[in-house]
Motif scaffolding. Structure first.
Motif, PDB file in Angstrom:
ATOM      1  N   LYS A  89       0.807  -1.220   0.000  1.00  0.00           N
ATOM      2  CA  LYS A  89       0.000   0.000   0.000  1.00  0.00           C
ATOM      3  C   LYS A  89       0.841   1.270   0.000  1.00  0.00           C
ATOM      4  N   GLU A  90       1.957   1.254   0.732  1.00  0.00           N
ATOM      5  CA  GLU A  90       2.761   2.468   0.864  1.00  0.00           C
ATOM      6  C   GLU A  90       3.682   2.710  -0.339  1.00  0.00           C
ATOM      7  N   ASP A  91       3.804   1.741  -1.243  1.00  0.00           N
ATOM      8  CA  ASP A  91       4.669   1.900  -2.414  1.00  0.00           C
ATOM      9  C   ASP A  91       3.985   2.728  -3.492  1.00  0.00           C
ATOM     10  N   ILE A  92       4.794   3.446  -4.276  1.00  0.00           N
ATOM     11  CA  ILE A  92       4.281   4.267  -5.372  1.00  0.00           C
ATOM     12  C   ILE A  92       5.005   3.857  -6.646  1.00  0.00           C
ATOM     13  N   THR A  93       4.246   3.621  -7.713  1.00  0.00           N
ATOM     14  CA  THR A  93       4.883   3.288  -8.988  1.00  0.00           C
ATOM     15  C   THR A  93       4.139   3.970 -10.127  1.00  0.00           C
ATOM     16  N   GLY A  94       4.896   4.310 -11.157  1.00  0.00           N
ATOM     17  CA  GLY A  94       4.307   4.955 -12.333  1.00  0.00           C
ATOM     18  C   GLY A  94       5.309   4.977 -13.463  1.00  0.00           C
ATOM     19  N   HIS A  95       4.910   5.584 -14.572  1.00  0.00           N
ATOM     20  CA  HIS A  95       5.784   5.670 -15.743  1.00  0.00           C
ATOM     21  C   HIS A  95       6.717   6.881 -15.635  1.00  0.00           C
ATOM     22  N   TYR A  96       7.978   6.669 -16.033  1.00  0.00           N
ATOM     23  CA  TYR A  96       8.833   7.820 -16.351  1.00  0.00           C
ATOM     24  C   TYR A  96       8.749   8.075 -17.856  1.00  0.00           C
ATOM     25  N   SER A  97       8.726   6.984 -18.617  1.00  0.00           N
ATOM     26  CA  SER A  97       8.447   7.033 -20.056  1.00  0.00           C
ATOM     27  C   SER A  97       7.647   5.782 -20.369  1.00  0.00           C
ATOM     28  N   ILE A  98       7.326   5.557 -21.622  1.00  0.00           N
ATOM     29  CA  ILE A  98       6.497   4.403 -21.957  1.00  0.00           C
ATOM     30  C   ILE A  98       7.188   3.093 -21.592  1.00  0.00           C
ATOM     31  N   LYS A  99       8.522   3.037 -21.657  1.00  0.00           N
ATOM     32  CA  LYS A  99       9.245   1.787 -21.362  1.00  0.00           C
ATOM     33  C   LYS A  99      10.011   1.831 -20.042  1.00  0.00           C
ATOM     34  N   ASP A 100       9.926   2.941 -19.328  1.00  0.00           N
ATOM     35  CA  ASP A 100      10.637   3.101 -18.060  1.00  0.00           C
ATOM     36  C   ASP A 100       9.640   3.339 -16.931  1.00  0.00           C
ATOM     37  N   PHE A 101       9.818   2.602 -15.837  1.00  0.00           N
ATOM     38  CA  PHE A 101       8.936   2.739 -14.678  1.00  0.00           C
ATOM     39  C   PHE A 101       9.741   3.277 -13.500  1.00  0.00           C
ATOM     40  N   LEU A 102       9.093   4.078 -12.684  1.00  0.00           N
ATOM     41  CA  LEU A 102       9.725   4.612 -11.478  1.00  0.00           C
ATOM     42  C   LEU A 102       8.969   4.082 -10.270  1.00  0.00           C
ATOM     43  N   LEU A 103       9.691   3.457  -9.355  1.00  0.00           N
ATOM     44  CA  LEU A 103       9.084   2.847  -8.171  1.00  0.00           C
ATOM     45  C   LEU A 103       9.737   3.425  -6.924  1.00  0.00           C
ATOM     46  N   ILE A 104       8.901   3.858  -5.970  1.00  0.00           N
ATOM     47  CA  ILE A 104       9.386   4.384  -4.698  1.00  0.00           C
ATOM     48  C   ILE A 104       8.950   3.421  -3.603  1.00  0.00           C
ATOM     49  N   THR A 105       9.932   2.891  -2.880  1.00  0.00           N
ATOM     50  CA  THR A 105       9.625   1.892  -1.858  1.00  0.00           C
ATOM     51  C   THR A 105      10.583   2.053  -0.678  1.00  0.00           C
ATOM     52  N   GLN A 106      10.439   1.202   0.313  1.00  0.00           N
ATOM     53  CA  GLN A 106      11.323   1.258   1.473  1.00  0.00           C
ATOM     54  C   GLN A 106      12.671   0.627   1.150  1.00  0.00           C
ATOM     55  N   ASN A 107      13.706   1.136   1.817  1.00  0.00           N
ATOM     56  CA  ASN A 107      15.066   0.670   1.546  1.00  0.00           C
ATOM     57  C   ASN A 107      15.218  -0.846   1.662  1.00  0.00           C
ATOM     58  N   PHE A 108      14.677  -1.404   2.739  1.00  0.00           N
ATOM     59  CA  PHE A 108      14.933  -2.817   2.992  1.00  0.00           C
ATOM     60  C   PHE A 108      14.233  -3.732   1.990  1.00  0.00           C
ATOM     61  N   LYS A 109      13.272  -3.191   1.221  1.00  0.00           N
ATOM     62  CA  LYS A 109      12.575  -4.018   0.235  1.00  0.00           C
ATOM     63  C   LYS A 109      13.152  -3.879  -1.166  1.00  0.00           C
ATOM     64  N   ALA A 110      13.890  -2.811  -1.422  1.00  0.00           N
ATOM     65  CA  ALA A 110      14.284  -2.461  -2.789  1.00  0.00           C
ATOM     66  C   ALA A 110      15.056  -3.576  -3.491  1.00  0.00           C
ATOM     67  N   GLU A 111      16.074  -4.116  -2.833  1.00  0.00           N
ATOM     68  CA  GLU A 111      16.883  -5.149  -3.498  1.00  0.00           C
ATOM     69  C   GLU A 111      16.088  -6.425  -3.724  1.00  0.00           C
ATOM     70  N   LYS A 112      15.236  -6.777  -2.759  1.00  0.00           N
ATOM     71  CA  LYS A 112      14.426  -7.989  -2.914  1.00  0.00           C
ATOM     72  C   LYS A 112      13.452  -7.850  -4.081  1.00  0.00           C
ATOM     73  N   ILE A 113      12.864  -6.662  -4.215  1.00  0.00           N
ATOM     74  CA  ILE A 113      11.964  -6.413  -5.340  1.00  0.00           C
ATOM     75  C   ILE A 113      12.726  -6.520  -6.656  1.00  0.00           C
ATOM     76  N   ALA A 114      13.902  -5.879  -6.723  1.00  0.00           N
ATOM     77  CA  ALA A 114      14.705  -5.902  -7.949  1.00  0.00           C
ATOM     78  C   ALA A 114      15.122  -7.324  -8.306  1.00  0.00           C
ATOM     79  N   LYS A 115      15.506  -8.092  -7.300  1.00  0.00           N
ATOM     80  CA  LYS A 115      15.921  -9.472  -7.541  1.00  0.00           C
ATOM     81  C   LYS A 115      14.768 -10.296  -8.114  1.00  0.00           C
ATOM     82  N   PHE A 116      13.577 -10.091  -7.553  1.00  0.00           N
ATOM     83  CA  PHE A 116      12.424 -10.835  -8.046  1.00  0.00           C
ATOM     84  C   PHE A 116      12.031 -10.396  -9.457  1.00  0.00           C
ATOM     85  N   LEU A 117      12.037  -9.087  -9.719  1.00  0.00           N
ATOM     86  CA  LEU A 117      11.622  -8.585 -11.038  1.00  0.00           C
ATOM     87  C   LEU A 117      12.536  -9.116 -12.145  1.00  0.00           C
TER      88      LEU A 117
END
Length: 434
Positions: free
Chosen positions: A194-222
């Motif tokens: 719920k607290e995360d924010i995501t949207g487009h920077y461009s049509i092929k680029d996404f910008l995601l704002i999340t908590q520090n401790f989750k960032a690497e885990k999210i990137a690894k999964f993606l």
């Protein structure tokens, strides 16, 4: 989730506070201004999505609405006029001056919320990408600005880019291109809270704002998930040979690498950046380092992603027996992000050994095949062994595509969870059972 910002400009303190409380229940942030110069300054700097203006201000309501419309011509917020007057001329003057709605001060609370929510919904719908259902560049950058303004702590910005998708669009066409975007958006969405924010920077680029401790885990999964489904987007020849053949107006053709997901992560905690441009420049510079990788990858601009962690509570151990690799990994990542200690298993044959080494508090167990019923047999054996050894049985979430509810419960399961299921539903059950 992006929280729209609403400004209330009014000299009536009690009514403003009431409206602020009603607005905040709609997942919007609200600020009250009694002085017009402060309100105008904040509108220029914060660009709120909605401005509610009362006729109690030290100016003519219609004239002030015109000033605000001129001031906000470049982004067009919703303007709602509120007045104790019910005269038709006052309503028409406010609407002609640029207001989107006119409300009476005596309006019921539920109607007030419904009207405000309807305006915000329409405003955001105009900013939603129809393919991915993510907010567009304008709102995304506004969200990033708010992070700096609010001096956030322990937050990271992630720039997620689909490398090679422009060539893919030229070769495979618009429909296939949109399918890739939809799939990537769905994968990103599965990691969000719920607290995360995501949207487009461009049509092929996404910008995601999340908590520090989750960032690497999210990137690894993606990156793992994207490489895992890449085969679906290509012909057998292209995927097997790991390239596409591209030809333009010239006779020559050239090999184009397959798509990959590149992710740059930057810590945006308080005091590190002065504005959003500095963050974006760093993210794009970091993203360049991913170019040499043949597979999807992520790079973190941070000396240390995690702070000191306290010892894990011994009563929060979760074991996952799931043969599907992707689902197994998804469950692992999401549960780890919630602070649980995780043990994963994909092989029914060595399940019992793994179980007694870990002794989980909650067990997520798959049914297995309809013919062999591996999970059901293991559950029966496990309960018998635990009973003989005098060990307490864990809470058991039984995950299945097989309609065998009676046998599942009679063998010891606590929760029957049919597949496919919403990951948040499973997370809620784990939390309740723990």
């Amino acid at each position: 989730m992006y929280n729209p910002e609403i400004f209330i400009i009014s000299a009536r303190k009690e009514l403003s506070i009431k409206h602020k409380k009603l607005i905040e229940t709609l997942n919007c942030s609200a600020s009250i201004f009694s002085k017009l110069d402060e309100a105008i300054y904040s509108i220029k700097n914060n660009e709120p999505e909605m401005i509610i203006i009362s006729d109690t201000i030290d100016d003519n309501l219609s004239d002030f609405i015109r000033k605000i419309r001129v001031l906000t011509y470049n982004y067009r917020p919703v303007i709602v006029a509120i007045s104790k007057s019910g005269a038709m001329d006052d309503k028409l003057n406010a609407l002609e001056a640029g207001a989107d709605d006119f409300l009476d001060e005596s309006i019921q609370s539920k109607e007030f919320q419904a009207r405000i929510n309807a305006h915000i919904r329409r405003y955001l719908e105009n900013s939603i990408n129809p393919v991915t259902n993510f907010i567009d560049n304008k709102i995304t950058l506004k969200a990033l600005k708010k992070q700096i303004k609010n001096r956030v702590k322990e937050k990271s910005a992630m720039l997620i880019s689909i490398s090679g998708i422009n060539f893919y669009k030229e070769i495979y066409g618009e429909i296939a291109f949109e399918k890739v975007l939809q799939t990537v958006a769905a994968i990103i969405n599965s990691t969000l809270q719920k607290e995360d924010i995501t949207g487009h920077y461009s049509i092929k680029d996404f910008l995601l704002i999340t908590q520090n401790f989750k960032a690497e885990k999210i990137a690894k999964f993606l990156t793992f998930a994207f490489d895992g489904i890449l085969e679906r987007f290509y012909s057998e020849f292209d995927y097997k040979n790991n390239f596409m053949l591209y030809s333009a107006e010239t006779i020559e053709e050239k090999k184009i690498p397959l798509m990959k997901l590149n992710i740059a992560i930057a810590d945006i905690s308080e005091g590190r950046f002065e504005n959003e441009k500095q963050i974006l420049n760093l993210l794009f510079d970091t993203l360049k380092l991913c170019k040499n990788s043949k597979e999807s990858c992520y790079i973190i601009d941070r000396l240390k992603l995690y702070g000191e962690a306290s010892e894990i509570n011994p009563k929060n151990k979760v074991m996952i027996m799931e043969p599907d690799e992707s689902l197994n990994y998804l469950l692992n990542v999401n549960l780890e992000m919630q602070g649980y200690s995780i043990k994963t298993c994909r092989n029914y044959d060595n399940f019992m050994d793994e179980y007694f080494k870990f002794l989980p508090d909650v067990l997520i167990l798959d049914y297995g095949t309809k013919e062999k019923k591996q999970g059901l047999n293991i559950l029966n054996t496990l309960c018998e062994n635990l009973s003989r050894k005098g060990i307490e049985c864990p809470k058991i979430i039984f995950s299945t595509t097989i309609q065998d509810k009676k046998n599942i419960f009679s063998n010891g399961a606590d929760i029957y969870l049919p597949k496919p299921y919403d990951i948040n539903t499973l997370m809620d059950w784990v939390k309740k059972l723990i």
